[in-house]
Design an enzyme around this catalytic site. Structure first.
Site, PDB file in Angstrom:
ATOM      1  N   THR A  16       0.828  -1.213   0.000  1.00  0.00           N
ATOM      2  CA  THR A  16       0.000   0.000   0.000  1.00  0.00           C
ATOM      3  C   THR A  16       0.861   1.262   0.000  1.00  0.00           C
ATOM      4  O   THR A  16       0.722   2.132  -0.875  1.00  0.00           O
ATOM      5  CB  THR A  16      -0.904  -0.004   1.254  1.00  0.00           C
ATOM      6  OG1 THR A  16      -1.590  -1.246   1.273  1.00  0.00           O
ATOM      7  CG2 THR A  16      -1.899   1.121   1.221  1.00  0.00           C
ATOM      8  N   VAL A  17       1.761   1.387   0.984  1.00  0.00           N
ATOM      9  CA  VAL A  17       2.550   2.623   1.112  1.00  0.00           C
ATOM     10  C   VAL A  17       3.596   2.714  -0.002  1.00  0.00           C
ATOM     11  O   VAL A  17       3.826   3.789  -0.575  1.00  0.00           O
ATOM     12  CB  VAL A  17       3.208   2.714   2.504  1.00  0.00           C
ATOM     13  CG1 VAL A  17       4.047   3.980   2.615  1.00  0.00           C
ATOM     14  CG2 VAL A  17       2.147   2.682   3.603  1.00  0.00           C
ATOM     15  N   GLU A 132       9.577  10.105   9.376  1.00  0.00           N
ATOM     16  CA  GLU A 132       8.352  10.913   9.530  1.00  0.00           C
ATOM     17  C   GLU A 132       7.090  10.050   9.414  1.00  0.00           C
ATOM     18  O   GLU A 132       6.097  10.283  10.109  1.00  0.00           O
ATOM     19  CB  GLU A 132       8.341  12.020   8.462  1.00  0.00           C
ATOM     20  CG  GLU A 132       7.181  12.981   8.575  1.00  0.00           C
ATOM     21  CD  GLU A 132       7.184  13.788   9.867  1.00  0.00           C
ATOM     22  OE1 GLU A 132       8.064  14.634  10.042  1.00  0.00           O
ATOM     23  OE2 GLU A 132       6.296  13.549  10.716  1.00  0.00           O
ATOM     24  N   GLU A 193      -6.915  -4.803  10.674  1.00  0.00           N
ATOM     25  CA  GLU A 193      -6.245  -5.945  10.048  1.00  0.00           C
ATOM     26  C   GLU A 193      -6.851  -7.252  10.540  1.00  0.00           C
ATOM     27  O   GLU A 193      -7.530  -7.282  11.573  1.00  0.00           O
ATOM     28  CB  GLU A 193      -4.758  -5.883  10.394  1.00  0.00           C
ATOM     29  CG  GLU A 193      -4.164  -4.587   9.892  1.00  0.00           C
ATOM     30  CD  GLU A 193      -2.665  -4.621   9.793  1.00  0.00           C
ATOM     31  OE1 GLU A 193      -2.093  -5.712   9.780  1.00  0.00           O
ATOM     32  OE2 GLU A 193      -2.090  -3.530   9.721  1.00  0.00           O
ATOM     33  N   ASP A 204       0.685  -0.479  18.919  1.00  0.00           N
ATOM     34  CA  ASP A 204       1.072   0.441  17.839  1.00  0.00           C
ATOM     35  C   ASP A 204       1.160   1.881  18.373  1.00  0.00           C
ATOM     36  O   ASP A 204       2.142   2.594  18.115  1.00  0.00           O
ATOM     37  CB  ASP A 204       0.052   0.335  16.698  1.00  0.00           C
ATOM     38  CG  ASP A 204       0.303   1.341  15.585  1.00  0.00           C
ATOM     39  OD1 ASP A 204       1.279   1.161  14.843  1.00  0.00           O
ATOM     40  OD2 ASP A 204      -0.474   2.312  15.478  1.00  0.00           O
ATOM     41  N   LYS A 208       4.523   4.524  18.843  1.00  0.00           N
ATOM     42  CA  LYS A 208       4.573   5.908  18.355  1.00  0.00           C
ATOM     43  C   LYS A 208       4.826   6.899  19.486  1.00  0.00           C
ATOM     44  O   LYS A 208       5.633   7.824  19.343  1.00  0.00           O
ATOM     45  CB  LYS A 208       3.269   6.237  17.617  1.00  0.00           C
ATOM     46  CG  LYS A 208       3.086   5.397  16.343  1.00  0.00           C
ATOM     47  CD  LYS A 208       1.670   5.502  15.798  1.00  0.00           C
ATOM     48  CE  LYS A 208       1.476   4.662  14.551  1.00  0.00           C
ATOM     49  NZ  LYS A 208       0.071   4.483  14.186  1.00  0.00           N
TER      50      LYS A 208
END
Ligand code: HSE
Length: 439
Positions: A16-17, A132, A193, A204, A208
């Site tokens: 995807t990314v 980033e 997911e 997750d 971060k």
């Protein structure tokens, strides 16, 4: 524009990314190169699925299923790692650094757990590891914390930094549905997911906030010290009671500097509905940063998705294009503070955290019950901020009692809860949630 040279990129992973990155680089090539000062060209893509590389790139670059050949490729200046996880991704990033390549990665898990080792290796080799895209996807929060707010003594950061859980919480509130029902729907729609553990259990978000905490306070990453609670046991009832009291429940990543150490925690949190961040709904992300000079600043946007994340990946490529010829000491440090100025601040255990609390208990509906409970709270110096008692339903003898407390230390509230649970007039366990005013 002086065309110094082309920046040649090796892309690891065209999911995807990766696909989004390829597409945006191609679509905005002229603008990006005017900003970067040179063209940025994807010269090689590695993915196990060669047919997918062909489909996405149309055969415009070299392709391979051997990612290790890319990190050693003499033509490659920058490696973009979009594989994820701590396994092969770590080996690839370390190998890329060893070969003198700059690295761009969206891999928060890898950096939160192995960041100290990775940044040290990059520092020793004189290469940049840019990330980033690892925190809040398309929101340039790392840029903001590391550069834009560099004048400040940052006091705290609180963020909705997991879109999956924010989507689930929004749906639970909107429709009054249970966690399990909404999770299934989120999986059907592709928001969650197939294995949603990292998202719904707060891991997750903890990755971060670990990275943000290090950049806010100038300390090594300490993911293993983070306190992590997810939303899988959160009940729709509590979302509704919170609403009645003027609060919304969000899964927040919170880090705060205190006189005793740094708080580093992820948990469902009540926040006043009147705060802007309380109104961030669906899969969106938002991060609130409190600095001593600037005051409160809020950053909002998409925390995931192909092009929002590509936006952050490509911004890193542009930064590298601009900075790679600068001497190491003139580059932006990986964790915002110069590498030799990082301080191993202690992370507080959750028992030492001071905050306000939401307590829900099931009590027998008879006289004197409230007096017993308020006596326990008063003896522990816990002040009540608000309270609601719901009438027992038809045929029931117990009622829900919901209390909001003023600030106290977590170990104090836990002792109070143990005493309340021991009362004969209280049934079952007390539900405890933390509350932050974010004022
Ligand atoms: N799984 C994350 C989320 C996006 O739901 O926000 C990638 O970090």
């Amino acid at each position: 524009m002086i065309n110094i040279k082309t920046i040649n990129v090796g892309l690891l992973g065209i999911g995807t990314v990766g696909g989004g990155t390829f597409k945006v680089l191609q679509r905005n090539a002229a603008e990006i190169s005017r900003r970067a000062g040179c063209p940025i060209h994807i010269s090689v893509v590695a993915d196990r699925n060669l047919a997918l590389i062909q489909e996405v790139t149309g055969g415009t670059c070299r392709m391979t299923d051997d990612a290790f050949s890319v990190v050693a490729d003499p033509e490659v200046d920058v490696v973009i790692e979009l594989i994820g996880g701590y396994g092969v991704a770590k080996d690839l990033v370390m190998a890329a650094i060893a070969h003198g390549k700059h690295v761009v990665t969206a891999n928060k898990a890898l950096l939160a757990v192995h960041g100290n080792e990775i940044f040290a290796a990059a520092q020793a080799k004189g290469v940049i590891v840019a990330f980033e895209a690892a925190v809040a996807g398309g929101i340039p929060i790392i840029k903001a914390v590391r550069e834009g707010l560099a004048a400040n003594r940052i006091e705290w950061i609180a963020g909705i930094i997991n879109g999956t859980t924010n989507f689930i919480l929004s749906e639970m509130r909107d429709k009054g549905l249970s966690f399990a029902t909404v999770l299934k729907e989120a999986q059907r729609l592709g928001y969650a997911e197939a294995d949603p553990t990292f998202d719904v259990e707060g891991v997750d978000a903890a990755h971060k906030i670990t990275l943000l905490a290090s950049m806010a306070f100038g300390m090594p990453v300490q993911f293993d010290k983070a306190h992590i609670e997810g939303i899988s046991t959160l009940q729709a009832t509590d979302i509704e009671y919170a609403e009645q009291l003027g609060y919304r429940i969000k899964l927040l990543g919170i880090t705060k500097r205190t006189a005793e150490g740094v708080e580093l925690r992820v948990h469902p949190t009540l926040i006043p509905t009147k705060r802007l961040i309380a109104n961030v709904e669906g899969a969106m992300n938002a991060v609130l940063v409190q600095g001593d000079a600037v005051g409160s600043t809020l950053y909002y946007g998409k925390g995931a998705g192909a092009e929002p994340t590509a936006s952050a990946v490509i911004a890193d490529l542009v930064d590298i294009s601009r900075m790679h010829t600068a001497a190491q000491e003139n580059r932006v440090p990986h964790l915002a503070f110069q590498a030799d100025q990082l301080v191993g601040l202690p992370i507080l255990s959750i028992d030492e955290v001071v905050t306000s609390y939401y307590l829900r208990l099931r009590v027998q509906d008879k006289s004197g019950v409230l007096a017993e409970i308020t006596r326990i709270l008063a003896e522990a110096n816990v002040s009540i901020d608000a309270m609601i008692q719901k009438e027992p339903s038809e045929g029931e003898e117990q009622a829900d009692l919901v209390l909001l407390t003023h600030q106290t230390r977590e170990k104090n509230i836990n002792a109070v809860i143990a005493q309340i649970e021991a009362l004969a007039v209280v049934d079952g366990k007390v539900v405890k949630l933390r509350m932050e005013t974010l004022g």
